[in-house]
Scaffold this active site. Structure first.
Site, PDB file in Angstrom:
ATOM      1  CG  ASP A   1       6.956   6.003   1.122  1.00  0.00           C
ATOM      2  OD1 ASP A   1       6.138   5.157   1.528  1.00  0.00           O
ATOM      3  OD2 ASP A   1       8.089   5.687   0.719  1.00  0.00           O
ATOM      4  CB  SER A   2       8.292   4.554   5.181  1.00  0.00           C
ATOM      5  OG  SER A   2       8.652   3.854   4.000  1.00  0.00           O
TER       6      SER A   2
ATOM      7  CB  CYS B   1       3.230   4.964   2.372  1.00  0.00           C
ATOM      8  SG  CYS B   1       3.739   3.611   3.438  1.00  0.00           S
ATOM      9  CG  ASN B   2       0.719   0.289  -1.223  1.00  0.00           C
ATOM     10  OD1 ASN B   2      -0.279  -0.035  -1.836  1.00  0.00           O
ATOM     11  ND2 ASN B   2       1.753   0.855  -1.835  1.00  0.00           N
TER      12      ASN B   2
ATOM     13  CD  GLU C   1      13.983   3.975   2.112  1.00  0.00           C
ATOM     14  OE1 GLU C   1      14.671   4.823   2.709  1.00  0.00           O
ATOM     15  OE2 GLU C   1      12.948   4.262   1.471  1.00  0.00           O
TER      16      GLU C   1
ATOM     17  CB  CYS D   1       5.322  -1.900  -1.487  1.00  0.00           C
ATOM     18  SG  CYS D   1       6.670  -0.986  -0.682  1.00  0.00           S
ATOM     19  CB  THR D   2       4.985   3.704  -3.105  1.00  0.00           C
ATOM     20  OG1 THR D   2       5.411   3.874  -1.750  1.00  0.00           O
ATOM     21  CG2 THR D   2       3.472   3.904  -3.192  1.00  0.00           C
ATOM     22  CG  HIS D   3      10.076   1.582  -1.089  1.00  0.00           C
ATOM     23  ND1 HIS D   3       9.122   2.122  -0.257  1.00  0.00           N
ATOM     24  CD2 HIS D   3      11.267   2.086  -0.662  1.00  0.00           C
ATOM     25  CE1 HIS D   3       9.715   2.917   0.644  1.00  0.00           C
ATOM     26  NE2 HIS D   3      11.008   2.907   0.410  1.00  0.00           N
TER      27      HIS D   3
HETATM   28  N1  DGL Z   1       6.509   2.470   0.502  1.00  0.00           N
HETATM   29  C1  DGL Z   1       5.836   1.851   1.597  1.00  0.00           C
HETATM   30  C2  DGL Z   1       4.587   1.119   1.141  1.00  0.00           C
HETATM   31  O1  DGL Z   1       4.077   1.425   0.075  1.00  0.00           O
HETATM   32  C3  DGL Z   1       6.621   0.938   2.397  1.00  0.00           C
HETATM   33  C4  DGL Z   1       7.529   0.903   3.107  1.00  0.00           C
HETATM   34  C5  DGL Z   1       8.151   0.487   4.354  1.00  0.00           C
HETATM   35  O2  DGL Z   1       8.112  -0.676   4.745  1.00  0.00           O
HETATM   36  O3  DGL Z   1       8.665   1.402   4.927  1.00  0.00           O
HETATM   37  O4  DGL Z   1       4.078   0.291   1.841  1.00  0.00           O
END
Ligand code: DGL
Length: 270
Positions: free
Chosen positions: A10-11, A74-75, A153, A185-187
């Site tokens: 993921d990011s 990560c989406n 984050e 979004c996985t966050h």
């Molecule tokens: N977790 C990432 C997602 O699911 C996103 C993050 C980012 O913008 O870095 O899209």
């Protein structure tokens, strides 16, 4: 039977929601998790650049960790790169978009659903296309949420500032009469309490994490790639940013102690 690890990336910290589901469902499998915290957020970057990052990370997971499968947790990276990765690499690679859609389809009763994600994910139209292509007959309200990933984050998952931003960003969702909201979004599962406070308890929040883990299990079963090791499974973590911060916040978010975080340096290729 194959004892090699599964690669997950993921990011940043968001993919830990997927890693947690994998650890719970497949406790015997070794994992290698890379949080690209040195280059987050992905959501505001051009999709072509995110695609390059995803290719680079997949190659790194193969070259350095001999992974047997890759989960794009990560989406934004799934939207930008999944098709490309699947066509270039030989090993099984899955993303989080289709699992999320499947879970949403099961959850909705009135067929009016919302999806929230990064600017990159929503503008890629990946969810809108999946709903149309799969003829799911759902009305989809898609809403970009710039700024939310940054709170996670920084380790902030509650408080008035987040509430105010979520309330402002999710207005179209509130007005759309949806009964289900996909956290695209996985966050965002880390912000589920605030999101639920804003949209109301009668809207079901859906995350792709569990469904993604089920898909991994099916693929391992179908391909015979499951592990057959009797030793305790290892989960290794890597970050392209600050490893100490990754260990500290990652332990908190994952709900498991992350003792050791390796570092990755990409150079300036992209
Ligand atoms: N977790 C990432 C997602 O699911 C996103 C993050 C980012 O913008 O870095 O899209």
């Amino acid at each position: 039977m194959d004892n090699r690890p599964i690669g997950v990336f993921d990011s940043g910290f968001g993919g830990l929601t997927v890693a947690r589901a994998l650890i719970d469902l497949l406790p015997d499998e070794d994992l290698v998790y890379l949080g690209d915290t040195g280059r987050y957020p992905y959501g505001s970057r051009p999709l072509s650049q995110v695609k390059n990052f995803a290719n680079q990370i997949t190659q790194w997971l193969i070259d350095n960790h001999n992974v047997k499968m890759v989960v794009v947790a990560c989406n934004t990276a799934s939207a930008a790169a999944l098709d490309d990765l699947q066509s270039k690499f030989e090993l099984p690679i899955i993303g989080v978009i289709d699992p999320g859609i499947r879970a949403t389809k099961r959850a909705t009763r009135n067929k009016k659903v919302g999806v929230i994600g990064t600017v990159g994910t929503i503008s890629s139209q990946a969810y809108q296309k999946a709903v149309l292509d799969q003829r799911l007959g759902m009305d989809l309200v898609a809403c970009p949420c710039p700024g939310l990933v940054e709170f996670v984050e920084r380790g902030e998952t509650s408080g008035q500032d987040i509430y105010d931003l979520v309330e402002k960003l999710l207005l179209p969702i509130k007005q759309g009469g949806v009964d289900t909201l996909l956290l695209g979004c996985t966050h965002y599962p880390f912000l589920a309490r605030v999101i639920s406070d804003v949209v109301g308890r009668d809207v079901v929040l859906v995350s792709s994490a569990d469904e993604t883990a089920f898909e991994v299990r099916s693929i391992l079963d179908e391909t015979g790639l499951n592990t057959h090791s009797n030793k305790e499974a290892k989960v290794k973590f890597f970050s392209s940013g600050d490893p100490q911060w990754f260990a500290k916040l990652g332990s908190q978010l994952l709900g498991l102690e992350i003792a050791d975080v390796g570092t990755v340096e990409w150079g300036s290729q992209y």
